[in-house]
Design an enzyme around this catalytic site. Structure first.
Site, PDB file in Angstrom:
ATOM      1  N   ASP A  19       1.068  -1.159  -0.021  1.00 26.18           N
ATOM      2  CA  ASP A  19      -0.004   0.099   0.096  1.00 26.18           C
ATOM      3  C   ASP A  19       0.993   1.191  -0.143  1.00 26.18           C
ATOM      4  OD1 ASP A  19      -2.555   1.652   0.344  1.00 26.18           O
ATOM      5  OD2 ASP A  19      -1.734   1.741   2.403  1.00 26.18           O
ATOM      6  N   ASP A  21      -0.187   5.204   0.836  1.00 23.26           N
ATOM      7  CA  ASP A  21      -0.601   6.119   1.985  1.00 23.26           C
ATOM      8  C   ASP A  21      -0.661   5.379   3.328  1.00 23.26           C
ATOM      9  OD1 ASP A  21      -1.151   8.362  -0.083  1.00 23.26           O
ATOM     10  OD2 ASP A  21      -2.772   7.241  -0.320  1.00 23.26           O
ATOM     11  N   ASP A 187      -1.478  -0.972   5.975  1.00 18.74           N
ATOM     12  CA  ASP A 187      -1.670  -0.258   7.169  1.00 18.74           C
ATOM     13  C   ASP A 187      -3.266  -0.271   7.490  1.00 18.74           C
ATOM     14  OD1 ASP A 187      -2.310   1.676   5.087  1.00 18.74           O
ATOM     15  OD2 ASP A 187      -2.516   2.991   6.981  1.00 18.74           O
TER      16      ASP A 187
END
Length: 238
Positions: A19, A21, A187
């Site tokens: 990922d 961001d 995240d």
């Protein structure tokens, strides 16, 4: 936040998807700056940086709808009134984000080291994000890590975005590996749900956004403190 030993077979991993961001880069500053400029143009009140962090991760559409709904009460407008500004908000936001992309962003500690270790181990890497692909490619280039990734998939690359499995299934196909051999690193619950649905192993980092909720309770194969630690765990398996 505690970390845990990943519960997958490291020797079976043939590629790694990240990922963007909240995993590779702390992009909250860019989001907040672009949204703040957008709200000024719409004559709407400001929004706190910490509040914006709770809306990151599900794509630009969700981000803007959430911001508009949040500021509605303080602007003495109904959510319906504020959402009617969505089309204008989209145009303002995209223009400001394009200009700001990367200016208020920093890579997290361990990212450069981790990517270098994984590349040295011969593992092909991908970036799978809900950020629009064009913005993702620009940001990766401005942070000098674009060359690390054989595949970049954004929120508009496929018909559906994470937590749908489509982006990960498509990425595995492009990398020439089975989904079971593609490790997803993220995240948030979106990353974990996408990975589970695609059949990919998944580990999470504890320092990202995840809509303001700790990642401890998410169904994942482990939580690693940073990407360099993960890379060191994977490299001996090659």
């Amino acid at each position: 936040m505690t970390t845990s030993v990943p519960a997958f077979d490291a020797a079976a991993i043939r590629a790694v998807a990240f990922d963007l961001d909240g995993t590779l880069a702390d992009t909250l500053g860019d989001f907040h700056a672009a949204i703040s400029a957008m709200l000024v143009e719409l004559s709407l009140p400001p929004i706190a940086r910490e509040t914006v962090s709770n809306f990151v991760g599900k794509g630009t559409e969700h981000l803007l709808h959430s911001v508009l709904a949040c500021v509605a009460s303080s602007a003495h407008r109904t959510p319906e009134d504020t959402q009617s500004l969505y089309a204008a908000a989209w145009g303002h936001y995209m223009r400001h984000y394009e200009a700001l992309n990367g200016q208020h962003t920093a890579l997290y500690p361990g990212v450069l080291e981790g990517l270098a270790r994984l590349r040295a181990a011969g593992l092909p890497l991908a970036c799978v994000t809900n950020k629009p692909e064009g913005f993702a490619r620009t940001l990766l280039a401005r942070k000098d890590i674009a060359d690390c990734f054989a595949v970049v998939a954004g929120g508009d690359t496929y018909e559906r975005k994470k937590p749908d499995p489509m982006p990960l299934v498509g990425t595995a196909r492009l990398l020439g590996v089975a989904p079971q051999a593609l490790l997803m690193v993220g995240d948030s619950v979106n990353d974990a749900q996408a990975a589970r649905a695609a059949g990919c192993p998944v580990v999470l980092v504890p320092y990202g956004y995840n809509h303001g909720v700790p990642v401890d309770g998410i169904d994942a194969d482990g939580v690693v403190p940073d990407l360099d630690t993960l890379a060191q765990a994977l490299r001996p398996a090659r």
